[in-house]
Design an enzyme around this catalytic site. Structure first.
Site, PDB file in Angstrom:
ATOM      1  N   GLY A   1     -25.106  46.365  17.329  1.00  0.00           N
ATOM      2  CA  GLY A   1     -25.371  45.201  18.453  1.00  0.00           C
ATOM      3  C   GLY A   1     -25.729  43.983  17.514  1.00  0.00           C
TER       4      GLY A   1
ATOM      5  N   GLU B   1      -6.127  -6.923  -4.188  1.00  0.00           N
ATOM      6  CA  GLU B   1      -5.071  -7.426  -5.232  1.00  0.00           C
ATOM      7  C   GLU B   1      -4.788  -9.002  -4.908  1.00  0.00           C
ATOM      8  OE1 GLU B   1      -0.108  -6.259  -4.984  1.00  0.00           O
ATOM      9  OE2 GLU B   1      -1.348  -5.724  -3.341  1.00  0.00           O
TER      10      GLU B   1
ATOM     11  N   LYS C   1       0.614  -4.305 -12.274  1.00  0.00           N
ATOM     12  CA  LYS C   1       1.240  -3.650 -11.271  1.00  0.00           C
ATOM     13  C   LYS C   1       2.654  -3.259 -11.857  1.00  0.00           C
ATOM     14  CE  LYS C   1       2.250  -3.862  -6.403  1.00  0.00           C
ATOM     15  NZ  LYS C   1       2.312  -4.882  -5.103  1.00  0.00           N
TER      16      LYS C   1
ATOM     17  N   CYS D   1      -1.785  -1.526  -5.390  1.00  0.00           N
ATOM     18  CA  CYS D   1      -1.080  -1.155  -4.179  1.00  0.00           C
ATOM     19  C   CYS D   1       0.159  -0.415  -4.320  1.00  0.00           C
ATOM     20  CB  CYS D   1      -0.823  -2.479  -3.751  1.00  0.00           C
ATOM     21  SG  CYS D   1      -0.298  -2.701  -2.077  1.00  0.00           S
TER      22      CYS D   1
END
Length: 645
Positions: A361, A46, A117, A172
Site C-alpha cells: 500500500g 560578428e 571565419k 556564424c
C-alpha cells in the site's frame, strides 16, 4: 575556479553602421557592465566594430583602418578589465592582401589572437564572398594595433588559473558547416566555444538556430555562447534580432531575442570535463603552448581569475524529474515501458507462471505492480497471473492495507493475505528477542519474514518475486539485507523516490478508471514508511524521512554526487540555491553528511543486488554503471564538509 563554474555573457551592443569609433565605445560599455556582474568570458557579434551590413564599404581601406583604430581603443580602455572577450571586425592580412572576417580575442589590453571565419557564404555576388576570403587555410603572424598576433582558425585559449577552461571560437556560418570548426576544437580540448554571429531574422529561423546551438553543445560536450547582431544594423533588406543563446551540453541556460545588452549565465566546465573523462571520448589537451601535433590548433595560455560568487543559471530541486509538464508525462510513460520491457523478457526467459509482489500500500510496491501490469499487457497475459501478497504485522495500518487490497482489485491481480504476526513472534521466541525491544532486530525480522513468504509463494506458483525497492533506498542502504533487499527481478532499482512519485501520479492522472485514480492519489498522500514499528492510534508511527532525511534532498545529492561526480562542497552550494527558502544551510549539511556516511557504509548491499533494468542516467548495479569496493572509506568526502556551518 570555484566549483568549476565560469560566468559568461553574450553581448549585443546597439551599433551604428560604418562607425567604428561609436561601436568601440558600445563594446567598452558592455565589457565594463559585464565585469561588474562577475563575467569572465564574453562574445560580441560578428563584425560588430563596423557593423555586419557595410556591404562594399568592406573593400575600402578607410573602413578597415577605422576598424583597427576602434580595436586599439577597446584594447587601451579595457586594460583594467579581467574579461576575456571575442570582438568581431574585418582584418586585412598584409601578406596576401586578403580581408578576413575575424574574431579578435582580447584580455587586459592584450590581443591574444585572430580567428578568421572559414565558411564564407557566397549566395550570389552580393554576399560575404564578395568582400572576405575564407580563413580555412589562413596561417600568418603580423602586427595589429602595435602587437604581434596570430591569424589562424584553430587557436585555443587555455586558462592557466582554471584547470578545465579552454576557449575556442568560430564565426556564424561556421556552425552551419557539415563539419564545424567547433567539433575539432572541442576534441582538441576546448570546453567553451564562442560563436560571433550576425544571423538575419525570418519566421521560423529562431527555432532552427536554437536547436543548432543546443545540439552542437551536446555533440561537443561543451559550453556554447552564441552572440547575434541586433539593433543598429542596416535594415535595407534584412532585420537582425540579437538572438543570444548560452547552452551547455544540450541544455539552454539563458536566451534573449529582440534585445540589446548582456545575456549572462554560468558554464560548469568542471562538469563538462568530468563527463568527457567518464565517456572517454575526448583526448586530453596536449602541450600548453605551440602547435599541437596533428590537432591543427595553436594553444595559447592566458591567466584569468575566474571565481564565481553568484549564480544566474537555474538549479532544479528535482534533477531526475523534467520541469516541462509535457516532457515529464512523456518521461513517465517511457519509464513504465522500459521497466516493463525488462520484466517481460525475464518472465519469458524463465517461463514464469506468475509474478509475485509484496504489496504494502506504499509508493514503491505500487509502482512495481503498475510496471508488472504493463509487462503482462505486453505479453498478452491476464492480470490474474500477478499474485499480490499483503503481509500485515505489528505496524500495518488500516489505510495501507485497504489501499493494497483496492489496488490489486482494480488492476485485476490475485490477492493473498498472509498475516505474519504469529510467525514473527515465534521467531522472536526462538532467538530471544523481546517484543518490547523495538531495535533493528525487531524491524528486520519482519522484513525477512515477508521475503521468505514471497519466495515460498513464488515456488508454489512457479513464479518470480518482483522487487519493489527503489534507487534512493539502495543509495542510502535503507533496506533489510536479505529482506526487501532481495528479489528475483528488481523493476524499481534505478528509479529514485522523487521520480517514483511522479510516475505513480502520472498513472493516476491518465487512467480511465476513477477508482484506481482515487486509490493512487491516496497512496501518494500516505507518509513513506516501512511500517515495521507498532502503529500509534491506528496511524503510521515510523516515517522514513524523519529518520534518514527528506528524499528530495537525498535524490538531489545522489544525482550530483554520482551522475556528475561533484565534490561535497559543490553539491552543498547547488543544494542551497535549489532549496533556498525551503531548507536552511544547517539542515542541508546535516542530511548531506548523512548521505555520504550511509552511501559508503552500505555499499555491501549494492554489491549483490538482483538484476533490474536501468531506466535513467544513474544506476547502482555492480554489473552496470557503478563499481565501488564495499570497504571504501568516506573520510575524504566527509572531511570536506567539516567546519562548514
Amino acid at each position: 575556479m570555484r566549483d568549476g563554474f565560469i560566468k559568461v555573457a553574450a553581448a549585443t551592443p546597439k551599433i551604428r553602421v560604418a562607425d567604428p569609433a561609436h561601436n568601440a565605445q558600445a563594446v567598452i560599455a558592455l565589457m565594463r557592465e559585464a565585469e561588474s556582474l562577475g563575467v569572465k568570458v564574453m562574445a560580441f557579434p560578428e563584425l560588430c566594430l563596423t557593423g555586419y551590413t557595410c556591404g562594399d564599404l568592406f573593400l575600402q581601406d578607410t573602413l578597415l583602418h577605422g576598424a583597427e583604430e576602434a580595436l586599439e581603443t577597446v584594447l587601451e580602455e579595457t586594460k583594467d578589465l579581467e574579461v576575456l572577450a571575442a570582438v568581431g571586425l574585418p582584418v586585412k592580412n598584409p601578406f596576401d592582401n586578403n580581408s578576413y572576417n575575424c574574431a579578435a580575442v582580447i584580455l587586459k589590453g592584450e590581443l591574444l589572437g585572430l580567428i578568421p571565419k572559414t565558411c564564407i557564404p557566397n549566395y550570389g555576388e552580393f554576399y560575404e564572398g564578395r568582400w572576405f576570403a575564407s580563413g580555412k587555410d589562413a596561417d600568418a603572424v603580423f602586427d595589429l594595433c602595435g602587437q604581434p598576433v596570430n591569424l589562424f582558425p584553430g587557436i585555443l585559449f587555455a586558462c592557466e588559473d582554471a584547470t578545465h577552461l579552454t576557449v575556442g571560437v568560430e564565426i556564424c556560418e561556421d556552425l552551419w558547416a557539415a563539419d564545424p570548426p567547433s567539433t575539432a576544437l572541442a576534441r582538441a580540448g576546448a570546453t567553451l566555444i564562442l560563436n560571433l554571429s550576425a544571423s538575419d531574422e525570418v519566421v521560423g529561423k529562431a527555432d532552427y538556430r536554437r536547436e543548432l546551438v543546443k545540439n552542437q553543445s551536446a555533440r561537443c560536450l561543451c559550453g556554447y555562447v552564441y552572440t547575434d547582431a541586433g539593433e543598429g544594423e542596416s535594415t535595407t533588406d534584412l532585420v537582425f534580432a540579437g538572438h543570444d543563446l548560452i547552452a551547455e551540453n544540450g541544455a539552454i541556460l539563458a536566451e534573449k531575442r529582440f534585445e540589446t545588452g548582456l545575456t549572462v549565465s554560468e558554464i560548469d566546465v568542471g562538469k563538462l570535463s568530468y563527463e568527457r573523462r567518464r565517456m572517454n571520448t575526448f583526448a586530453p589537451p596536449e602541450s600548453p603552448a605551440e602547435r599541437v601535433p596533428g590537432a591543427g590548433v595553436y594553444r595559447i595560455p592566458f591567466s584569468l581569475s575566474s571565481e564565481v560568487t553568484s549564480f544566474t543559471r537555474p538549479v532544479s530541486p528535482a534533477p531526475f524529474v523534467p520541469q516541462d509538464q509535457t516532457l515529464r508525462a512523456e518521461r513517465c510513460g517511457e519509464i513504465l515501458t522500459i521497466a516493463a520491457l525488462g520484466l517481460k523478457k525475464r518472465l519469458e526467459h524463465t517461463a514464469a507462471s506468475a509474478a509475485v509482489i509484496g504489496l504494502s500500500g506504499g509508493l514503491d510496491s505500487t509502482l512495481a505492480l503498475l510496471i508488472t501490469a504493463r509487462a503482462m499487457e505486453l505479453l498478452g497475459r491476464p492480470m490474474s497471473d500477478i499474485l499480490c501478497v499483503t503481509m500485515p504485522c505489528f505496524g500495518t495500518t488500516k489505510r495501507t492495507r485497504s489501499n493494497a487490497e483496492v489496488l490489486a482489485e482494480r488492476v485485476g491481480a490475485k490477492l493473498k493475505v498472509v498475516d505474519i504476526t504469529a510467525a514473527v513472534k515465534q521467531h522472536f521466541a526462538d532467538v530471544g528477542q523481546s517484543m518490547d525491544d523495538h531495535s533493528v532486530t525487531f524491524e528486520n525480522a519482519q522484513a525477512r519474514e515477508r521475503t521468505q513468504v514471497l519466495m515460498d509463494l513464488s515456488n508454489q506458483s512457479g513464479g518470480l518475486v518482483i522487487g519493489t525497492g527503489d534507487l534512493s533506498e539502495l543509495a542510502l542502504g535503507w533496506c533489510t539485507y536479505n529482506g526487501d533487499h532481495m528479489s528475483m527481478y528488481a523493476v524499481n532499482a534505478s528509479i529514485p523516490k522523487t521520480l517514483v512519485r511522479f510516475v505513480v501520479g502520472h498513472v493516476a492522472r491518465t487512467t480511465a478508471d476513477p477508482a484506481l485514480a482515487q486509490v493512487l492519489r491516496d497512496i501518494l498522500d500516505t507518509p513513506v514508511s516501512p511500517e515495521l514499528l507498532p502503529a500509534e492510534n491506528g496511524e503510521i508511527s515510523q516515517k522514513t524521512e524523519d529518520i534518514v532525511g527528506p528524499y528530495e534532498l537525498h535524490d538531489f545529492f545522489l544525482y550530483y554526487a554520482l551522475r556528475w561526480g561533484f565534490p561535497p562542497r559543490k553539491v552543498l552550494r547547488l543544494a542551497e540555491r535549489a532549496f533556498a527558502g525551503e531548507y536552511d544551510r544547517d539542515t542541508i549539511l546535516k542530511w548531506l553528511r548523512n548521505f555520504y556516511r550511509r552511501f559508503f557504509s552500505q555499499q555491501f548491499k549494492r554489491s549483490c543486488v538482483p538484476d533490474g533494468p536501468k531506466v535513467g542516467s544513474v544506476a547502482l548495479s555492480p554489473r552496470g554503471d557503478w563499481r565501488m569496493p564495499s570497504d571504501a572509506v568516506s573520510n575524504l568526502w566527509l572531511n570536506e564538509l567539516e567546519g562548514l556551518k
